[in-house]
Design a protein around this motif. Structure first.
Motif, PDB file in Angstrom:
ATOM      1  N   GLY A   2      56.917  16.351  51.486  1.00 40.06           N
ATOM      2  CA  GLY A   2      56.983  15.631  52.762  1.00 40.06           C
ATOM      3  C   GLY A   2      57.504  14.206  52.572  1.00 40.06           C
ATOM      4  O   GLY A   2      58.384  13.751  53.324  1.00 40.06           O
ATOM      5  N   PHE A  19      52.859  12.071  59.209  1.00 38.13           N
ATOM      6  CA  PHE A  19      51.423  12.272  59.377  1.00 38.13           C
ATOM      7  C   PHE A  19      50.873  12.749  58.037  1.00 38.13           C
ATOM      8  O   PHE A  19      51.356  13.744  57.489  1.00 38.13           O
ATOM      9  N   GLU A  20      49.883  12.045  57.503  1.00 37.50           N
ATOM     10  CA  GLU A  20      49.279  12.432  56.216  1.00 37.50           C
ATOM     11  C   GLU A  20      47.770  12.277  56.353  1.00 37.50           C
ATOM     12  O   GLU A  20      47.270  11.156  56.516  1.00 37.50           O
ATOM     13  N   PRO A  21      47.024  13.394  56.289  1.00 35.23           N
ATOM     14  CA  PRO A  21      45.574  13.304  56.529  1.00 35.23           C
ATOM     15  C   PRO A  21      44.769  12.789  55.339  1.00 35.23           C
ATOM     16  O   PRO A  21      43.631  12.365  55.512  1.00 35.23           O
ATOM     17  N   VAL A  22      45.344  12.819  54.131  1.00 38.59           N
ATOM     18  CA  VAL A  22      44.564  12.418  52.946  1.00 38.59           C
ATOM     19  C   VAL A  22      44.766  10.926  52.671  1.00 38.59           C
ATOM     20  O   VAL A  22      45.908  10.463  52.495  1.00 38.59           O
ATOM     21  N   ALA A  25      46.872   9.711  49.554  1.00 42.71           N
ATOM     22  CA  ALA A  25      48.279  10.114  49.683  1.00 42.71           C
ATOM     23  C   ALA A  25      48.968   9.261  50.750  1.00 42.71           C
ATOM     24  O   ALA A  25      50.133   8.877  50.612  1.00 42.71           O
ATOM     25  N   ALA A  69      55.379  20.171  56.253  1.00 37.21           N
ATOM     26  CA  ALA A  69      55.372  20.373  54.790  1.00 37.21           C
ATOM     27  C   ALA A  69      53.934  20.388  54.277  1.00 37.21           C
ATOM     28  O   ALA A  69      53.597  19.711  53.311  1.00 37.21           O
ATOM     29  N   VAL A  70      53.071  21.152  54.962  1.00 40.53           N
ATOM     30  CA  VAL A  70      51.675  21.288  54.514  1.00 40.53           C
ATOM     31  C   VAL A  70      51.623  22.374  53.442  1.00 40.53           C
ATOM     32  O   VAL A  70      52.606  23.096  53.235  1.00 40.53           O
ATOM     33  N   PRO A  71      50.501  22.505  52.711  1.00 39.85           N
ATOM     34  CA  PRO A  71      50.430  23.521  51.650  1.00 39.85           C
ATOM     35  C   PRO A  71      50.816  24.932  52.140  1.00 39.85           C
ATOM     36  O   PRO A  71      50.719  25.242  53.333  1.00 39.85           O
ATOM     37  N   GLU A  72      51.267  25.736  51.173  1.00 47.64           N
ATOM     38  CA  GLU A  72      51.866  27.051  51.470  1.00 47.64           C
ATOM     39  C   GLU A  72      50.804  28.091  51.855  1.00 47.64           C
ATOM     40  O   GLU A  72      50.583  29.099  51.159  1.00 47.64           O
ATOM     41  N   LEU A  76      47.148  27.892  57.766  1.00 50.14           N
ATOM     42  CA  LEU A  76      47.248  26.446  57.975  1.00 50.14           C
ATOM     43  C   LEU A  76      48.534  26.122  58.736  1.00 50.14           C
ATOM     44  O   LEU A  76      48.544  25.341  59.693  1.00 50.14           O
ATOM     45  N   VAL A  80      49.083  24.258  62.416  1.00 52.02           N
ATOM     46  CA  VAL A  80      49.919  23.060  62.583  1.00 52.02           C
ATOM     47  C   VAL A  80      50.950  23.298  63.692  1.00 52.02           C
ATOM     48  O   VAL A  80      51.151  22.438  64.566  1.00 52.02           O
ATOM     49  N   ASN A  97      59.000  23.782  56.152  1.00 58.09           N
ATOM     50  CA  ASN A  97      59.534  23.731  54.786  1.00 58.09           C
ATOM     51  C   ASN A  97      58.901  24.814  53.908  1.00 58.09           C
ATOM     52  O   ASN A  97      58.894  24.692  52.678  1.00 58.09           O
ATOM     53  N   THR A  98      58.382  25.871  54.529  1.00 58.92           N
ATOM     54  CA  THR A  98      57.785  26.926  53.702  1.00 58.92           C
ATOM     55  C   THR A  98      58.765  27.404  52.622  1.00 58.92           C
ATOM     56  O   THR A  98      59.968  27.505  52.869  1.00 58.92           O
ATOM     57  N   HIS A 120      64.246  25.118  54.254  1.00 56.86           N
ATOM     58  CA  HIS A 120      63.661  25.152  52.911  1.00 56.86           C
ATOM     59  C   HIS A 120      64.400  24.182  52.002  1.00 56.86           C
ATOM     60  O   HIS A 120      65.497  24.469  51.521  1.00 56.86           O
ATOM     61  N   ASN A 123      63.109  20.799  45.496  1.00 58.24           N
ATOM     62  CA  ASN A 123      62.429  19.662  44.896  1.00 58.24           C
ATOM     63  C   ASN A 123      63.250  19.041  43.752  1.00 58.24           C
ATOM     64  O   ASN A 123      63.668  19.779  42.868  1.00 58.24           O
TER      65      ASN A 123
END
Ligand SMILES: NC(=O)c1ccc[n+]([C@@H]2O[C@H](COP(=O)([O-])OP(=O)(O)OC[C@H]3O[C@@H](n4cnc5c(N)ncnc54)[C@H](O)[C@@H]3O)[C@@H](O)[C@H]2O)c1
Length: 293
Positions: A2, A19-22, A25, A69-72, A76, A80, A97-98, A120, A123
């Motif tokens: 992300g 947006f980043e919830p952690v 991070a 771009a949340v975890p795969e 979840l 979103v 971005n899966t 997609h 990286n």
């Protein structure tokens, strides 16, 4: 991913909100982007243009284009996108971005499926040019065209994937290779270091200029057919992950994370490999940038 994707858009002057919830991070995001830009020799002040927030509604309420771009994890991602459907403008494009999940599985039951599309990225997003743009059955042509144009405008090489199959194009190819590689090591045909050396010192060298189908055309489809008659029946065709791979994971041999995977990795060796990879990708980017009209 992300942060890297945000960096690419911000670098081309787009207004970007993440947006980043952690907490950690979120706090480190601009520094990470700034460090990447310094490594690229680009203006690192761009990082401070990126707005980072813990408020999801604020992040998406005026967006024209959203990249998830949340975890795969399918569930979840579905949550979103259900939230995006409610909180983003009704004409915003909603991209995922899966790495491998078909977009139609994420969009199932949503009324926004027509404006959902797979993008997609690879990286790191600021060094690898390809973005696979996945057109699911319900993705409309306008969403596809706007997404392709947007990605081109930030220097990417978008590739239109016409069918929403798991793994899209490049990961299917990559993991077909990995399946055979793991099967050969499991069968004792060669050790892992030898296998990687065989790839890096043969067709791996040609890949940047010669794709597999160009290569088949170059050697001739008649020769390709003869080779396939002997070889294809011998290739691994297991329907699931290799039992050898499952055993390694069960034994806690996870690769860099644990210092042991197919091979043993000291932290110094890991660092050297990461550095070699970054330098290689950077040189390739510089070469592309220098030859771009
Ligand atoms: N890492 C790669 O090489 C790579 C390459 C291409 C695509 N992808 C795909 O990109 C996606 C993200 O992968 P990653 O490697 O960046 O993962 P990651 O775990 O590094 O990052 C995920 C981010 O999502 C945040 N997050 C967690 N829950 C969230 C939620 N409910 N809402 C919003 N954000 C949330 C996390 O805090 C974290 O910053 C995955 O779908 C992955 O398959 C990864």
């Amino acid at each position: 991913m992300g942060a890297g994707i945000a960096q690419v858009f911000a670098g081309y002057g787009y207004k970007v909100t993440v947006f980043e919830p952690v907490d950690g991070a979120r706090r480190s995001l601009r520094d990470r982007v700034s460090e990447n830009l310094r490594m690229l020799g680009e203006d690192s002040s761009v990082a401070s243009d990126i707005v980072v927030t813990e408020d999801f509604a604020k992040a998406v309420s005026i967006a024209d284009y959203v990249t998830e771009a949340v975890p795969e994890k399918l569930e979840l991602k579905r949550v979103v996108f259900a939230d995006l459907e409610k909180l983003a403008p009704a004409d915003a494009i909603l991209a995922s971005n899966t790495s491998v999940i078909p977009i139609s599985r994420i969009s199932k039951g949503l009324s926004s499926a027509h404006r959902m599309v797979g993008t997609h990225w690879w990286n790191p997003p600021y060094l690898v040019p390809l973005v696979e743009v996945v057109q699911a059955e319900k993705t409309d042509d306008q969403t596809l065209a706007r997404t392709m144009a947007l990605l081109k405008s930030v220097g990417k090489e978008p590739a239109h994937v016409r069918k929403d199959v798991p793994g899209f194009v490049a990961n299917r190819l990559q993991h077909a290779l990995w399946r055979e590689a793991i099967a050969m090591v499991a069968e004792g045909i060669c050790d892992p270091a030898t296998l990687d050396s065989c790839v890096k010192n043969s067709f791996g060298l040609r890949l940047p200029v010669l794709g597999p189908l160009e290569n088949a055309d170059l050697v001739g489809l008649d020769l390709t057919l003869d080779i396939h008659k002997t070889m294809i029946p011998e290739l691994d065709r297991s329907a699931g992950p290799s039992p050898y791979l499952e055993e390694q994971v069960k034994a806690g041999h996870l690769g860099f994370k644990t210092g042991q995977g197919f091979r043993d990795w000291s932290s110094e060796e890991q660092q050297i490999l990461r550095l070699q990879l970054a330098q290689h990708l950077l040189r390739a980017k510089q070469e592309r940038d220098n030859t771009r009209p």
